[in-house]
Design a protein around this motif. Structure first.
Motif, mmCIF file in Angstrom:
data_model
loop_
_atom_site.group_PDB
_atom_site.id
_atom_site.type_symbol
_atom_site.label_atom_id
_atom_site.label_comp_id
_atom_site.label_asym_id
_atom_site.label_seq_id
_atom_site.Cartn_x
_atom_site.Cartn_y
_atom_site.Cartn_z
ATOM 1 N N ALA A 21 -12.991 -0.173 -4.979
ATOM 2 C CA ALA A 21 -13.098 -1.438 -4.251
ATOM 3 C C ALA A 21 -11.908 -2.347 -4.181
ATOM 4 O O ALA A 21 -11.444 -2.677 -2.870
ATOM 5 C CB ALA A 21 -14.241 -2.309 -4.813
ATOM 6 N N HIS A 22 -10.976 -2.715 -5.199
ATOM 7 C CA HIS A 22 -10.102 -3.268 -5.035
ATOM 8 C C HIS A 22 -8.911 -2.665 -4.471
ATOM 9 O O HIS A 22 -8.241 -3.138 -3.599
ATOM 10 C CB HIS A 22 -9.518 -3.784 -6.629
ATOM 11 C CG HIS A 22 -8.099 -4.608 -6.589
ATOM 12 N ND1 HIS A 22 -8.114 -5.985 -6.223
ATOM 13 C CD2 HIS A 22 -7.008 -3.993 -7.096
ATOM 14 C CE1 HIS A 22 -6.623 -6.157 -6.330
ATOM 15 N NE2 HIS A 22 -6.214 -5.145 -6.850
ATOM 16 N N ALA A 23 -8.628 -1.279 -4.895
ATOM 17 C CA ALA A 23 -7.429 -0.585 -4.148
ATOM 18 C C ALA A 23 -7.838 -0.633 -2.869
ATOM 19 O O ALA A 23 -6.708 -0.508 -1.803
ATOM 20 C CB ALA A 23 -7.497 0.764 -4.834
ATOM 21 N N LEU A 24 -8.982 0.013 -2.214
ATOM 22 C CA LEU A 24 -9.213 0.164 -0.860
ATOM 23 C C LEU A 24 -9.128 -1.128 0.010
ATOM 24 O O LEU A 24 -8.802 -1.008 1.019
ATOM 25 C CB LEU A 24 -10.652 0.880 -0.637
ATOM 26 C CG LEU A 24 -10.607 2.176 -1.329
ATOM 27 C CD1 LEU A 24 -12.101 2.674 -0.984
ATOM 28 C CD2 LEU A 24 -9.551 3.293 -0.838
ATOM 29 N N SER A 25 -9.411 -2.192 -0.530
ATOM 30 C CA SER A 25 -9.389 -3.617 0.041
ATOM 31 C C SER A 25 -7.938 -4.036 0.196
ATOM 32 O O SER A 25 -7.825 -4.617 1.325
ATOM 33 C CB SER A 25 -10.170 -4.584 -0.676
ATOM 34 O OG SER A 25 -9.551 -4.898 -1.764
ATOM 35 N N MET A 26 -7.016 -3.564 -0.426
ATOM 36 C CA MET A 26 -5.657 -3.745 -0.478
ATOM 37 C C MET A 26 -4.977 -2.846 0.517
ATOM 38 O O MET A 26 -3.602 -3.217 0.867
ATOM 39 C CB MET A 26 -4.987 -3.933 -1.551
ATOM 40 C CG MET A 26 -5.683 -4.922 -2.626
ATOM 41 S SD MET A 26 -5.330 -6.531 -2.204
ATOM 42 C CE MET A 26 -3.891 -6.690 -2.980
ATOM 43 N N LEU A 27 -5.475 -1.946 0.850
ATOM 44 C CA LEU A 27 -4.778 -0.557 1.326
ATOM 45 C C LEU A 27 -5.363 -0.890 2.985
ATOM 46 O O LEU A 27 -6.414 -0.556 3.338
ATOM 47 C CB LEU A 27 -5.272 0.799 0.883
ATOM 48 C CG LEU A 27 -4.736 1.895 1.290
ATOM 49 C CD1 LEU A 27 -3.275 1.845 0.617
ATOM 50 C CD2 LEU A 27 -5.379 3.091 0.350
ATOM 51 N N CYS A 28 -4.127 -0.852 3.718
ATOM 52 C CA CYS A 28 -4.306 -0.859 5.406
ATOM 53 C C CYS A 28 -4.461 0.704 5.918
ATOM 54 O O CYS A 28 -3.528 1.473 5.461
ATOM 55 C CB CYS A 28 -3.170 -1.560 5.943
ATOM 56 S SG CYS A 28 -3.379 -2.038 7.569
#
Length: 165
Positions: A21-28
């Protein structure tokens, strides 16, 4: 977050939903080549909301490998030797960890192609040529959540679907 992970030797017990969740939320999406920041996490949540009930969890986690490998734009993927193998290994670990049957369901692939059209219409400049993935839009409205909101929505959706960390 910030845990060690071996992408070429992924283990289900080293996969954590909060890391995803953290990584995907920061990935455009689109490698950042879009009009506004739009995260992979929001893309996954919107797809999950549109998916039929038996496929909602698969739709939510369909791009979870990108938490470990980044979001590579479709036109580039075929030219990256070994990327597909790494993606498959990580998806097997994710599938095992979160009790998904192996092999992405065709309906999830169809939803992914359809939402791409919504994303193109709402977050890309217009073009006069067709994309190789042109399809009917899914009909969702992009929200352009902040990373914090996208992470929270992703985790909330996971929990609502009965996922266990």
């Amino acid at each position: 977050m910030g845990r060690q992970f071996w992408p070429m030797d992924p283990r289900p017990d080293e996969v954590f939903i909060d890391d995803i969740a953290h990584a995907l939320s920061m990935l455009c999406r689109f490698g950042g080549h879009c009009l506004r920041f739009y995260s992979v996490a929001e893309h996954c949540v919107l797809m999950s909301r549109a998916a039929p009930p038996p496929f909602k969890m698969w739709a939510l986690l369909h791009d979870a490998t990108e938490a470990y490998l980044v979001d590579v734009p479709r036109p580039l993927k075929p030219f990256l030797l070994g990327y597909g193998d790494a993606e498959d290994k990580i998806m097997r670990a994710i599938s095992f960890r979160f009790n998904l049957h192996l092999g992405m369901p065709e309906i999830v692939k169809q939803l992914d192609r359809a939402i791409l059209m919504d994303e193109r219409l709402q977050n890309m400049t217009g073009t006069s040529f067709a994309w190789s993935t042109d399809d009917e839009p899914l009909g969702v409205q992009l929200q352009f959540w902040s990373p914090e909101r996208a992470r929270a929505e992703f985790l909330s959706t996971f929990e609502q679907l009965g996922g266990r960390p």
